[in-house]
Scaffold this motif. Structure first.
Motif, PDB file in Angstrom:
ATOM      1  N   LEU A  74       0.864  -1.185   0.000  1.00 27.26           N
ATOM      2  CA  LEU A  74       0.000   0.000   0.000  1.00 27.26           C
ATOM      3  C   LEU A  74       0.896   1.229   0.000  1.00 27.26           C
ATOM      4  N   PRO A  75       0.951   1.977  -1.118  1.00 27.22           N
ATOM      5  CA  PRO A  75       1.740   3.206  -1.165  1.00 27.22           C
ATOM      6  C   PRO A  75       0.869   4.424  -0.889  1.00 27.22           C
ATOM      7  N   TYR A  76       1.406   5.392  -0.181  1.00 27.47           N
ATOM      8  CA  TYR A  76       0.685   6.643   0.050  1.00 27.47           C
ATOM      9  C   TYR A  76       1.683   7.732   0.422  1.00 27.47           C
ATOM     10  N   SER A  77       1.168   8.950   0.600  1.00 23.25           N
ATOM     11  CA  SER A  77       2.006  10.099   0.964  1.00 23.25           C
ATOM     12  C   SER A  77       3.107  10.319  -0.071  1.00 23.25           C
ATOM     13  N   PHE A  78       2.721  10.299  -1.347  1.00 24.12           N
ATOM     14  CA  PHE A  78       3.657  10.425  -2.457  1.00 24.12           C
ATOM     15  C   PHE A  78       3.903  11.905  -2.766  1.00 24.12           C
ATOM     16  N   VAL A  79       5.152  12.323  -2.638  1.00 25.06           N
ATOM     17  CA  VAL A  79       5.571  13.695  -2.939  1.00 25.06           C
ATOM     18  C   VAL A  79       6.809  13.609  -3.820  1.00 25.06           C
ATOM     19  N   TYR A  80       6.862  14.424  -4.887  1.00 27.12           N
ATOM     20  CA  TYR A  80       7.996  14.291  -5.797  1.00 27.12           C
ATOM     21  C   TYR A  80       8.341  15.631  -6.459  1.00 27.12           C
ATOM     22  N   ILE A  81       9.607  15.726  -6.905  1.00 30.93           N
ATOM     23  CA  ILE A  81      10.112  16.902  -7.606  1.00 30.93           C
ATOM     24  C   ILE A  81      10.674  16.412  -8.941  1.00 30.93           C
ATOM     25  N   PRO A  82       9.874  16.437  -9.992  1.00 35.51           N
ATOM     26  CA  PRO A  82      10.298  15.843 -11.270  1.00 35.51           C
ATOM     27  C   PRO A  82      11.600  16.411 -11.820  1.00 35.51           C
ATOM     28  N   TYR A  92      13.500  13.554  -7.845  1.00 36.12           N
ATOM     29  CA  TYR A  92      13.332  13.132  -6.443  1.00 36.12           C
ATOM     30  C   TYR A  92      11.916  12.611  -6.205  1.00 36.12           C
ATOM     31  N   ALA A  93      11.809  11.530  -5.416  1.00 37.57           N
ATOM     32  CA  ALA A  93      10.501  10.980  -5.042  1.00 37.57           C
ATOM     33  C   ALA A  93      10.555  10.490  -3.601  1.00 37.57           C
ATOM     34  N   GLN A  94       9.475  10.739  -2.841  1.00 34.46           N
ATOM     35  CA  GLN A  94       9.358  10.272  -1.459  1.00 34.46           C
ATOM     36  C   GLN A  94       7.952   9.735  -1.241  1.00 34.46           C
ATOM     37  N   LEU A  95       7.847   8.615  -0.553  1.00 37.60           N
ATOM     38  CA  LEU A  95       6.534   8.057  -0.235  1.00 37.60           C
ATOM     39  C   LEU A  95       6.651   7.086   0.929  1.00 37.60           C
ATOM     40  N   THR A  96       5.499   6.645   1.417  1.00 33.22           N
ATOM     41  CA  THR A  96       5.431   5.613   2.458  1.00 33.22           C
ATOM     42  C   THR A  96       4.814   4.357   1.852  1.00 33.22           C
ATOM     43  N   VAL A  97       5.375   3.197   2.185  1.00 34.41           N
ATOM     44  CA  VAL A  97       4.797   1.922   1.767  1.00 34.41           C
ATOM     45  C   VAL A  97       4.534   1.085   3.009  1.00 34.41           C
TER      46      VAL A  97
END
Length: 271
Positions: free
Chosen positions: A107-115, A119-124
């Motif tokens: 389950l992935p969520y809290s997806f934040v990224y800077i194309p 850069y990409a950050q998320l919680t799994v």
């Protein structure tokens, strides 16, 4: 001359005997009805308690499944570096991409990224109870063998076949365990956001999936050095495929996603 039925009263002994039989029948009938009501109340009470227990269990499970540990943006050193490259930060929902299998779930969520900074950050999150079959099949299996990767996939626009895949390993920012779940806050750098889509992969080290030649059921086994992809889920696609009305040629149109605006607290952590 007509026969006249004998209508003389019953003797006292017979009459008392009949009255006693009637009284006994009435008492048995009353006791039956009373016991019937008691049993009915007991059954209704048991069903009520069972229903209440089920509702409580359901509510607890919903609360557990809705729990979002490690939620929100973490201001890490890698995020700070990416933000200096570009302050165009984006986000979008990924929870609908949830995938579950017999070997685990992602389950992935809290997806934040800077194309522009790659850069990409998320919680799994995965459910520890769903690993029981793996543990039974692989006695040496440990949850320490679990990790996640990010894949950037490129497709041929005409055939829609995958032409290239680049895989990235994460920096694990934080982990947490709550209820039946384990959570990972992870971030990736150097991601090529010109890829058609990005996928999170749940990897088991030292586990191999065996596909028998005789067509029998597949199974897992311990295998040092092997890697098994327990689950993968697409979290981001970059383009809509359009068709030019004049040339009838397909072309990529970049999707528009919601910008992520840093809070005052998050901005304060950048300094």
């Amino acid at each position: 001359m007509e026969n006249i039925a004998n209508t003389s009263p019953l003797p006292d002994t017979e009459r008392k005997k009949v009255e006693k039989q009637i009284d006994d029948f009435d008492k048995k009938n009353q006791n039956y009805e009373k016991n019937k009501k008691i049993v009915s109340r007991l059954v209704s009470g048991a069903l009520g308690l069972a229903l209440l227990a089920f509702v409580i269990f359901l509510i607890v499970r919903i609360v557990q499944s809705d729990h979002k540990a490690l939620n929100g943006l973490f201001i890490t050193e890698e995020f700070k570096d990416a933000y200096t490259v570009s302050d165009e930060v984006f986000t979008h929902d990924t929870e609908n991409a949830f995938v579950s299998s017999g070997e685990g779930s992602v389950l992935p969520y809290s997806f934040v990224y800077i194309p522009k900074a790659g850069y990409a950050q998320l919680t799994v999150r995965y459910n520890k109870n769903q690993l029981n079959d793996v543990k039974n099949a692989c006695p040496n299996f440990s949850e320490d063998f679990i990790h996640f990767t990010l894949s950037a996939s490129f497709k041929d626009i005409e055939t829609e076949e995958t032409t290239n895949i680049i895989t990235y390993t994460p920096n694990v920012v934080a982990t947490e365990e709550k209820y039946n779940y384990k959570y990972f806050k992870i971030e990736f750098s150097g991601v090529d956001f010109t890829a058609d889509y990005l996928t999170i992969n749940m990897i088991f080290d030292n586990v191999e999936k065996v596909v028998p030649d005789d067509g029998s059921a597949t199974y897992l086994r311990d295998m040092p050095g092997a890697q098994f992809t327990a689950g993968d889920v697409q979290i981001h696609d970059q383009y809509n495929i359009k068709v030019d009305s004049e040339t009838n040629q397909k072309y990529r149109e970049e999707k528009q996603y919601a910008p992520y605006y840093l809070s005052d607290s998050e901005l304060g952590q950048l300094n």
